[in-house]
Scaffold this active site. Structure first.
Site, short mmCIF file in Angstrom:
data_model
loop_
_atom_site.label_atom_id
_atom_site.label_comp_id
_atom_site.label_asym_id
_atom_site.label_seq_id
_atom_site.Cartn_x
_atom_site.Cartn_y
_atom_site.Cartn_z
N ARG A 170 35.04 -16.91 -9.52
CA ARG A 170 36.37 -16.40 -9.81
C ARG A 170 36.64 -16.32 -11.32
O ARG A 170 36.23 -17.20 -12.06
CB ARG A 170 37.43 -17.29 -9.15
CG ARG A 170 37.32 -17.32 -7.64
CD ARG A 170 38.20 -18.39 -7.02
NE ARG A 170 38.14 -18.34 -5.56
CZ ARG A 170 37.22 -18.98 -4.82
NH1 ARG A 170 36.31 -19.76 -5.41
NH2 ARG A 170 37.22 -18.86 -3.51
N HIS A 219 33.88 -12.71 -7.36
CA HIS A 219 32.53 -12.15 -7.18
C HIS A 219 32.40 -10.72 -7.70
O HIS A 219 31.75 -9.87 -7.07
CB HIS A 219 32.12 -12.22 -5.72
CG HIS A 219 31.83 -13.61 -5.23
ND1 HIS A 219 31.39 -14.62 -6.05
CD2 HIS A 219 31.90 -14.14 -3.97
CE1 HIS A 219 31.20 -15.72 -5.32
NE2 HIS A 219 31.51 -15.46 -4.08
N HIS A 243 23.85 -15.45 -2.72
CA HIS A 243 24.76 -16.19 -1.85
C HIS A 243 24.10 -16.49 -0.49
O HIS A 243 24.76 -16.45 0.55
CB HIS A 243 26.03 -15.36 -1.65
CG HIS A 243 27.28 -16.16 -1.52
ND1 HIS A 243 27.58 -16.89 -0.38
CD2 HIS A 243 28.33 -16.34 -2.36
CE1 HIS A 243 28.76 -17.46 -0.53
NE2 HIS A 243 29.24 -17.15 -1.73
N TYR A 249 22.77 -18.41 2.66
CA TYR A 249 23.15 -19.63 3.37
C TYR A 249 21.95 -20.19 4.11
O TYR A 249 21.27 -19.46 4.85
CB TYR A 249 24.25 -19.35 4.40
CG TYR A 249 25.63 -19.17 3.85
CD1 TYR A 249 26.52 -20.23 3.80
CD2 TYR A 249 26.06 -17.93 3.39
CE1 TYR A 249 27.81 -20.08 3.31
CE2 TYR A 249 27.35 -17.76 2.91
CZ TYR A 249 28.21 -18.83 2.86
OH TYR A 249 29.49 -18.66 2.38
N ASP A 287 33.21 -26.71 -2.05
CA ASP A 287 33.26 -25.39 -2.67
C ASP A 287 33.30 -25.61 -4.17
O ASP A 287 34.15 -25.07 -4.87
CB ASP A 287 34.49 -24.61 -2.19
CG ASP A 287 34.45 -23.14 -2.59
OD1 ASP A 287 33.41 -22.69 -3.10
OD2 ASP A 287 35.47 -22.45 -2.40
N GLU A 322 24.49 -21.70 -4.95
CA GLU A 322 24.66 -20.56 -5.85
C GLU A 322 24.36 -20.96 -7.29
O GLU A 322 25.23 -21.51 -7.98
CB GLU A 322 26.07 -20.01 -5.74
CG GLU A 322 26.50 -19.67 -4.32
CD GLU A 322 27.99 -19.44 -4.22
OE1 GLU A 322 28.53 -18.63 -5.01
OE2 GLU A 322 28.64 -20.10 -3.39
#
Length: 349
Positions: free
Chosen positions: A80, A105, A179, A181, A251, A313
């Site tokens: 952000r 992003h 990104h 996972y 996060d 990330e």
């Protein structure tokens, strides 16, 4: 080693291809030309069973509609940017908002929405997928025509590396990541609670209510964010710490310690015996534990529940352009950007 190319779908009358890179050990990497997205990584468990160890949406239509960022190349700036603006000298650069008052992003049309050009290269002990695209001057408010190249490499040592390159004709920002996972159980219905996560980091960046960094860097010692010796993710995700519980999991950015020979990150799953180690030249990593469920239009069987994946990330610290001591994300003419992150896949001894 081999490379296979197939059609994955069509968007805007353009064919999106999937490239499957495989080595002789059963490790394979699948990437599509839309967003440079890693659609899946497959590896054996301790019994030799081959399973997907990543999570994603099933179809191109779902990926485009949901824009979940699973496995995508994120940029030009990952994370952000507060208030969707920054200063260059005395000029305020206004960006496009796409998450409340912030730019997330890269904005509405980041690198994850591009159809990339693709080339492949086969060498003795490795194979490569080379992707290229260009961000036009002014897109989402970012200055400069930025040429981007991302190279995925799979080798016989069971390593997948992602090498980023970028050049610009105007001073701008650039801070990419991937990104992807991970869920090492091989079953995307399972949570990652029984995974152990180790991060070689002495400091993390606390967040405000809107998930923007406060600008501080705090010691992880004596906090739930101390993952230097490794912790079971269940104890971290379900921790009562306000910063974690209010987000339903992690996060958070961690500043990596590059002064040791230890891997930057290590993710382990005892049940399958699978291990992923991350080496990077990036200064930080943001860890997100899939804190919200992702519904699938192709059926509940393909929906991804909360905490069914963890993304690692590698990047510069978020909102660095607006925060002192968070490092630099400037990209300037004549000074190309280069960065490499490598994922090493193995089985426990």
């Amino acid at each position: 080693m081999k490379i296979k190319k197939t059609e994955f779908g069509i968007i805007d009358q353009q064919i999106v291809y999937e490239y499957i890179l495989s080595n002789s050990n059963g490790l394979s990497l699948s990437v599509i030309t839309y967003g440079g997205i890693i659609t899946k990584i497959i590896m054996p468990d301790k019994t030799g069973k081959l399973e997907e160890i990543t999570t994603n949406m099933t179809t191109l239509d779902e990926i485009v509609k949901a824009r979940p960022f699973h496995g995508s190349i994120v940029g030009p700036v990952a994370g952000r940017i507060s208030n969707a603006r920054y200063k260059e000298d005395e000029e305020v650069i206004e960006l496009v908002k796409n998450e409340s008052s912030n730019t997330l992003h890269g904005g509405p049309t980041g690198l994850d929405t591009k159809i990339w050009d693709a080339d492949t290269m086969e060498l003795d002990n490795e194979i490569q997928l080379q992707l290229t695209t260009e961000l036009p001057d002014g897109e989402n408010g970012f200055p400069g025509n930025v040429k981007v190249k991302v190279t995925y490499t799979l080798n016989e040592a069971d390593e997948v590396s992602i090498h980023y390159e970028a050049n610009t004709n105007k001073k701008t920002l650039f801070n990419p990541t991937n990104h992807v996972y991970f869920n090492l159980t091989g079953d995307y219905h399972e949570t990652v609670y029984d995974h152990e996560l180790q991060i070689n980091s002495n400091q993390y960046a606390p967040l405000k209510e809107d998930n923007m960094p406060t600008g501080e860097l705090k010691a992880v010692k004596d906090t739930p964010f101390d993952l230097r010796e490794g912790k079971r993710l269940e104890t971290v995700i379900l921790n009562k710490n306000e910063e974690i519980s209010s987000r339903n999991g992690l996060d958070h950015p961690f500043l990596l310690d590059h002064s040791t020979s230890e891997p930057s990150v290590k993710l382990t799953h005892n049940g399958s015996g699978r291990v992923v180690e991350v080496e990077t030249d990036s200064e930080a990593i943001v860890v997100y534990t899939h804190n919200k469920a992702q519904e699938s239009e192709t059926g509940k069987d393909r929906s991804l529940g909360e905490h069914t994946g963890v993304t690692l990330e590698t990047q510069q610290l978020p909102d660095a352009v607006n925060l002192e001591n968070f490092g630099s994300v400037w990209l300037e003419p004549g000074h190309p950007f280069e960065s490499t992150t490598t994922f090493k896949f193995s089985l426990m001894d």
